[in-house]
Design an enzyme around this catalytic site. Structure first.
Site, PDB file in Angstrom:
ATOM      1  N   ASP A 190      -1.856  -0.676   6.031  1.00 40.25           N
ATOM      2  CA  ASP A 190      -2.154  -0.199   7.383  1.00 40.25           C
ATOM      3  C   ASP A 190      -3.593   0.258   7.582  1.00 40.25           C
ATOM      4  O   ASP A 190      -4.011   0.499   8.711  1.00 40.25           O
ATOM      5  CB  ASP A 190      -1.238   0.977   7.735  1.00 40.25           C
ATOM      6  CG  ASP A 190      -1.606   2.237   6.965  1.00 40.25           C
ATOM      7  OD1 ASP A 190      -1.855   2.129   5.743  1.00 40.25           O
ATOM      8  OD2 ASP A 190      -1.672   3.314   7.571  1.00 40.25           O
ATOM      9  N   ASP A 238       0.874  -1.164   0.000  1.00 43.27           N
ATOM     10  CA  ASP A 238       0.000   0.000   0.000  1.00 43.27           C
ATOM     11  C   ASP A 238       0.919   1.224   0.000  1.00 43.27           C
ATOM     12  O   ASP A 238       2.094   1.108   0.376  1.00 43.27           O
ATOM     13  CB  ASP A 238      -0.879  -0.036   1.267  1.00 43.27           C
ATOM     14  CG  ASP A 238      -1.618   1.262   1.484  1.00 43.27           C
ATOM     15  OD1 ASP A 238      -2.241   1.748   0.526  1.00 43.27           O
ATOM     16  OD2 ASP A 238      -1.569   1.791   2.604  1.00 43.27           O
ATOM     17  N   ASP A 241      -7.270  -1.866   3.485  1.00 40.20           N
ATOM     18  CA  ASP A 241      -6.269  -2.905   3.193  1.00 40.20           C
ATOM     19  C   ASP A 241      -6.660  -4.265   3.765  1.00 40.20           C
ATOM     20  O   ASP A 241      -6.037  -5.277   3.431  1.00 40.20           O
ATOM     21  CB  ASP A 241      -4.895  -2.505   3.769  1.00 40.20           C
ATOM     22  CG  ASP A 241      -4.294  -1.308   3.047  1.00 40.20           C
ATOM     23  OD1 ASP A 241      -4.303  -1.312   1.811  1.00 40.20           O
ATOM     24  OD2 ASP A 241      -3.827  -0.383   3.738  1.00 40.20           O
TER      25      ASP A 241
END
Length: 609
Positions: free
Chosen positions: A503, A314, A507
């Site tokens: 995080d 990410d 996600d």
């Protein structure tokens, strides 16, 4: 030491004393009596366990094997060998118990972060209560030397916190009014008043304790292999021992000699070295990782991580800090930069979006809320507001699509005043300090890299100019992230496993789908869905985790090959008459101890990283 371990050591020492006495005396009857006493002292528990094993149908465990082998040795007159079989086996068990207890110590230390009480501030003063009784928005007092019992925000005071139990980071953390602090930290010097933001059941410390308790529940395929192997291997060896003892003498004669060889088979066949050392290798890996602030939820995830061939990231909050800073203000001629910043700050006064927060922070002046007469937020796009009697429109390029706006690589927020385009503010989401080094190390290690982000393509590409990630996917919704991860898994699954690190709440589905999901210390959903948690949000710990996983697998393989190799060798030597009971004892107890010592290397290797 545990009570059981102390009891075992006492039995071993008393038994050895009787063995020494048997060697000293010359009277044959007395010698036999002393050896019988020595034998009974260390064998009673083994007989009880063997009986229970027989009763439950699991007759081929190590207790049964040792009992039969030692009784057989006594019956053929090899009394000292009979005692040695049980005595050395007990020494091996004691060493095993000590080793496991020691390797568990690092993980159990995480349990010490659990707070015993909380100092709740009430109208009648400070009251000591259970952390479970504290509610959100309550004020608690944390005195110097006390553990922080619940997550919260400091309302009064400043101090230094020891967060090593959570993060593995020895450097103290300086905190002050407005700082968010996590339960499980230790307050070193200042008196703090903290506004609680989560109940005990959902606090950081509770989640960590829950993860620690479950950490060893999920076994690696190596451990499962050992269990299956022992179930097949042990009966085969027992069958061979029976054949050697009672069938071969019919053709080869010398019943005592072949029974002796069969006893060697029984002693050697005990799979202790495998059953103990392989799980201990993984336990050491998990314990060593926890010391480095890496929480691994199960040994199977260490094994998967060791095989990773593609790492998917990410962007915001993972590769970058996720904290936007105002970089530049561009204004039209009819309005000043200061005026743009002021109007933007008033429009974002109640925003929880990172960009809105960064605008208010950059303005750094008190906002007169009475000057805001209208405030309407369009989720995901922007804000319509009336401020100081002016109509303000601030947000994304799409939100202000009626104007002709410039194409920008940076993240930007555009603003219009009274129907006229006034300018824009650009922001910079800083890269984490170690992002570049980590990506370079992964690529040097022949691990492919990819980035999945919901941010604009221009912003993603701008970040990637510095990182040089292999593949970049931008402007993705959570469902799109999952679709693209599936494609990456299809592409690389033949060569190895795929890891994802993120995080945020968005996600969680991707973390759950990846072969191994790694989360920063972010949202509850991300931590829950992940398999590994980086407790100090240090992305460079991924490199540490991979190194620990590879070392753990290597040591587990070494133990498997060493244990099986030595046992098979001694069995072959026994058939041809080149092995005795002492060699068999070494092949069982000695190999077990050496394998356990080798397993310790995973913990100490991790400690040195």
């Amino acid at each position: 030491m545990t009570k059981g371990l102390i009891k075992n050591i006492k039995q071993i020492l008393i038994s050895i004393s009787f063995v020494v006495l048997s060697i000293i005396v010359s009277n044959a009857e007395l010698k036999t009596a002393f050896l019988l006493f020595a034998y009974m002292i260390v064998s009673i528990q083994i007989f009880i366990k063997a009986y229970k094993s027989l009763k439950n149908g699991g007759f081929l465990d190590e207790n049964f094997l040792m009992a039969i082998a030692s009784i057989g040795a006594f019956l053929i007159g090899e009394q000292i060998e009979a005692v040695a079989i049980i005595l050395f086996y007990k020494i091996g068990v004691a060493f095993e118990d000590y080793s496991i207890n020691r390797s568990r110590k690092s993980i159990k230390e995480a349990m010490s972060i659990a707070p015993d009480y909380a100092n709740l501030k009430t109208k009648n003063g400070v009251k000591k209560v259970s952390p479970e009784d504290v509610k959100i928005d309550d004020i608690i007092v944390v005195k110097p030397g006390e553990k922080v019992p619940l997550d919260g925000i400091i309302t009064t005071g400043s101090s230094t916190l020891d967060t090593s139990a959570l993060t593995g980071e020895s450097l103290p953390l300086e905190v002050e009014k407005g700082t968010k602090i996590l339960s499980g930290s230790v307050n070193i010097n200042g008196l703090l008043e903290v506004k609680v933001t989560s109940e005990f059941q959902t606090s950081t410390v509770s989640k960590i304790l829950e993860l620690v308790e479950d950490a060893t529940a999920k076994k690696s395929s190596h451990e499962k292999f050992i269990t299956k192997f022992a179930k097949i291997y042990t009966p085969i060896v027992v069958g061979l021992a029976f054949f050697i003892a009672f069938v071969v003498p019919i053709f080869a004669g010398d019943f005592k000699e072949w029974v002796y060889k069969a006893l060697i088979f029984l002693v050697v066949s005990c799979p202790c070295a495998l059953v103990v050392s392989v799980p201990l290798s993984f336990f050491g890996g998990i314990g060593g990782a926890s010391k480095k602030g890496i929480l691994v939820k199960g040994s199977n995830y260490l094994q998967i991580l060791a095989k990773v061939k593609s790492f998917v990231f990410d962007k915001t909050g993972t590769l970058t800090k996720g904290e936007f800073a105002l970089k530049n203000i561009v204004n039209e001629s009819f309005i000043s930069k200061d005026e743009i910043l002021k109007l933007a700050a008033y429009a974002q006064a109640y925003s929880t979006h990172p960009i809105g927060i960064s605008i208010v922070k950059a303005y750094n002046k008190k906002i007169d809320e009475t000057s805001i007469t209208k405030l309407e937020e369009v989720p995901g796009n922007g804000i319509n507001a009336t401020i100081f009697g002016k109509n303000i429109k601030i947000g994304s390029k799409k939100f202000l699509s009626e104007f002709e706006l410039p194409n920008l690589k940076e993240t930007a927020s555009f603003i219009a005043v009274d129907g006229k385009f006034a300018g824009y503010l650009t922001f910079e989401d800083e890269l984490r300090n170690d992002s570049f080094k980590l990506i370079k190390w992964l690529k040097d290690s022949s691990i492919k890299t990819a980035m999945l982000t919901g941010d604009r393509l221009e912003v993603a590409l701008n970040i990637n100019e510095k990182l040089k990630i292999d593949e970049v996917y931008a402007e993705l919704l959570p469902a799109d992230k999952l679709t693209n991860l599936e494609k990456i898994i299809d592409k690389y699954s033949k060569n190895g496993t795929v890891a994802y690190i993120g995080d945020g709440i968005n996600d969680a589905p991707v973390l759950a789908r990846a072969d191994v999901g790694i989360s920063m210390l972010g949202t509850d959903a991300a931590m829950e869905a992940s398999d590994i948690v980086l407790m100090d949000n240090n992305i460079s710990k991924i490199k540490t985790a991979i190194k620990i996983s590879k070392k753990t697998i290597n040591i587990a393989y070494q133990n498997i090959v060493f244990a099986i190799g030595i046992k098979v060798l001694v069995m072959i030597l026994a058939i041809f008459g080149f092995a005795n009971i002492w060699m068999a004892i070494f092949a069982d107890v000695g190999v077990t101890i050496l394998a356990i010592l080798n397993s310790f290397r995973t913990f100490y290797y991790a400690k040195k990283l």
